[in-house]
Every structure is written in C-alpha cells, then in structure tokens.
Design a protein around this motif. Sequence first.
Motif, PDB file in Angstrom:
ATOM      1  N   PRO A 118       0.808  -1.224   0.000  1.00 40.76           N
ATOM      2  CA  PRO A 118       0.000   0.000   0.000  1.00 40.76           C
ATOM      3  C   PRO A 118       0.842   1.276   0.000  1.00 40.76           C
ATOM      4  CG  PRO A 118      -0.921  -1.590   1.511  1.00 40.76           C
ATOM      5  CD  PRO A 118       0.401  -2.153   1.038  1.00 40.76           C
ATOM      6  N   ALA A 119       2.074   1.203   0.515  1.00 45.21           N
ATOM      7  CA  ALA A 119       2.952   2.378   0.548  1.00 45.21           C
ATOM      8  C   ALA A 119       3.512   2.726  -0.834  1.00 45.21           C
ATOM      9  CB  ALA A 119       4.104   2.142   1.524  1.00 45.21           C
ATOM     10  N   MET A 120       3.294   1.855  -1.814  1.00 49.90           N
ATOM     11  CA  MET A 120       3.831   2.077  -3.156  1.00 49.90           C
ATOM     12  C   MET A 120       2.849   2.864  -4.023  1.00 49.90           C
ATOM     13  SD  MET A 120       6.878   0.751  -3.329  1.00 49.90           S
ATOM     14  CE  MET A 120       7.204   0.412  -5.038  1.00 49.90           C
ATOM     15  N   ASP A 121       2.336   3.970  -3.480  1.00 48.20           N
ATOM     16  CA  ASP A 121       1.471   4.901  -4.207  1.00 48.20           C
ATOM     17  C   ASP A 121       0.142   4.264  -4.608  1.00 48.20           C
ATOM     18  OD1 ASP A 121       0.902   7.449  -5.172  1.00 48.20           O
ATOM     19  OD2 ASP A 121       1.668   6.995  -7.174  1.00 48.20           O
ATOM     20  N   ILE A 122      -0.364   3.345  -3.772  1.00 45.36           N
ATOM     21  CA  ILE A 122      -1.667   2.766  -4.067  1.00 45.36           C
ATOM     22  C   ILE A 122      -2.605   2.867  -2.867  1.00 45.36           C
ATOM     23  CG2 ILE A 122      -0.963   1.274  -5.969  1.00 45.36           C
ATOM     24  CD1 ILE A 122      -0.856  -1.043  -3.939  1.00 45.36           C
ATOM     25  N   SER A 123      -2.429   3.895  -2.068  1.00 46.21           N
ATOM     26  CA  SER A 123      -3.350   4.211  -0.974  1.00 46.21           C
ATOM     27  C   SER A 123      -3.944   5.587  -1.230  1.00 46.21           C
ATOM     28  CB  SER A 123      -2.618   4.224   0.370  1.00 46.21           C
ATOM     29  OG  SER A 123      -2.187   2.930   0.713  1.00 46.21           O
ATOM     30  N   THR A 124      -5.197   5.763  -0.824  1.00 51.86           N
ATOM     31  CA  THR A 124      -5.825   7.080  -0.903  1.00 51.86           C
ATOM     32  C   THR A 124      -5.238   7.956   0.197  1.00 51.86           C
ATOM     33  OG1 THR A 124      -7.867   6.282  -1.891  1.00 51.86           O
ATOM     34  CG2 THR A 124      -8.022   8.302  -0.571  1.00 51.86           C
ATOM     35  N   ASP A 125      -4.810   9.140  -0.157  1.00 49.63           N
ATOM     36  CA  ASP A 125      -4.229  10.080   0.811  1.00 49.63           C
ATOM     37  C   ASP A 125      -5.062  11.355   0.833  1.00 49.63           C
ATOM     38  OD1 ASP A 125      -1.952   8.578   1.680  1.00 49.63           O
ATOM     39  OD2 ASP A 125      -1.012   9.009  -0.251  1.00 49.63           O
ATOM     40  N   VAL A 126      -5.441  11.782   2.044  1.00 50.23           N
ATOM     41  CA  VAL A 126      -6.152  13.045   2.218  1.00 50.23           C
ATOM     42  C   VAL A 126      -5.510  13.821   3.354  1.00 50.23           C
ATOM     43  CG1 VAL A 126      -8.359  12.264   1.264  1.00 50.23           C
ATOM     44  CG2 VAL A 126      -7.916  11.971   3.681  1.00 50.23           C
ATOM     45  N   SER A 127      -5.390  15.124   3.172  1.00 51.43           N
ATOM     46  CA  SER A 127      -4.762  15.979   4.172  1.00 51.43           C
ATOM     47  C   SER A 127      -5.608  17.221   4.410  1.00 51.43           C
ATOM     48  CB  SER A 127      -3.363  16.410   3.710  1.00 51.43           C
ATOM     49  OG  SER A 127      -2.525  15.284   3.568  1.00 51.43           O
ATOM     50  N   PHE A 128      -5.702  17.583   5.681  1.00 54.78           N
ATOM     51  CA  PHE A 128      -6.466  18.750   6.112  1.00 54.78           C
ATOM     52  C   PHE A 128      -5.497  19.781   6.684  1.00 54.78           C
ATOM     53  CE2 PHE A 128      -9.208  15.113   6.300  1.00 54.78           C
ATOM     54  CZ  PHE A 128     -10.452  15.564   5.906  1.00 54.78           C
ATOM     55  N   GLN A 129      -5.503  20.980   6.130  1.00 54.75           N
ATOM     56  CA  GLN A 129      -4.683  22.076   6.647  1.00 54.75           C
ATOM     57  C   GLN A 129      -5.626  23.120   7.230  1.00 54.75           C
ATOM     58  OE1 GLN A 129      -1.589  23.738   4.142  1.00 54.75           O
ATOM     59  NE2 GLN A 129      -2.053  25.779   4.934  1.00 54.75           N
TER      60      GLN A 129
END
Length: 131
Positions: free
Chosen positions: A44-55
């Motif tokens: 999953p760490a190989m760019d196949i996880s959905t990533d969301v970030s809140f600033q």
Amino acid sequence: ALAGIDEAGLDRIMGQKGREDAGVYGFSIPRKDRIYEMGVELSPAMDISTDVSFQPTKPGESALVGEFVLRADEVEPVIKTLSKNNIEVTAVHSHMLTEKPRLFYLHCWAVGNTTDIARGVREALDNTNSA
C-alpha cells in the motif's frame, strides 16, 4: 495537537488514526484488494493508498487536498459523492501502465467546515474497496 483541527473528531469520521506533519493532519487509506505491477504485488505504501490531508485555515475550517486510488467502476460514484459534498475534483489520471487491477488517481480540493469536508471524504471512501 494541531491548532484549529479536532484530530479525535477527524479520526472518528475517517475510521482510523491520522498523522500530523508540517502543519497538516492527514490519512493514508490502503486498498483492500491486491495490486500487481509486472507480476509483483505492491505494498500500500507504493502509491496505491488514498491520501487526504487537512490544513487548518481558521478554527473549525480547513483546506483539503486528496488523492483517491480507484478502480474504473469506482470513479463515477466517487466523483458524484465528492461533488455532492462540495469537494472539487481537479484531476483524474493514471500513474502506471500495466497494473492489475487497473487504477485511476482522482485528485480533489475543498475549503470549508472541516467536519463537513471529512464526512464527504468518508462517504466517497465508502464507494471504494478501501480499508
């Protein structure tokens, strides 16, 4: 704790513990299915996880940037769900050429009430085969 972000509240909505890094609070949500590229199973760490970030922008409000990792049949339901929740889709593209199953990367953006945005993201994730 990150000023202006209810980390525990976001964790509840997203269904996992997020992480703070460089002034943003983010989540990495792996897919449940196994992904292969050239016969190799990818982590999953190989760019196949959905990533969301809140600033945080001010108390109770955030800017969201997200990248969903989707199968073809998930793209339309995720776009509809994000749009319904005032989260703008900014790009849909692929990263690899021969991965199985075929994946598409959907980028999104929003600014507003952090809880509302997180609920929209969670609803969109519920249209995917994500952990």
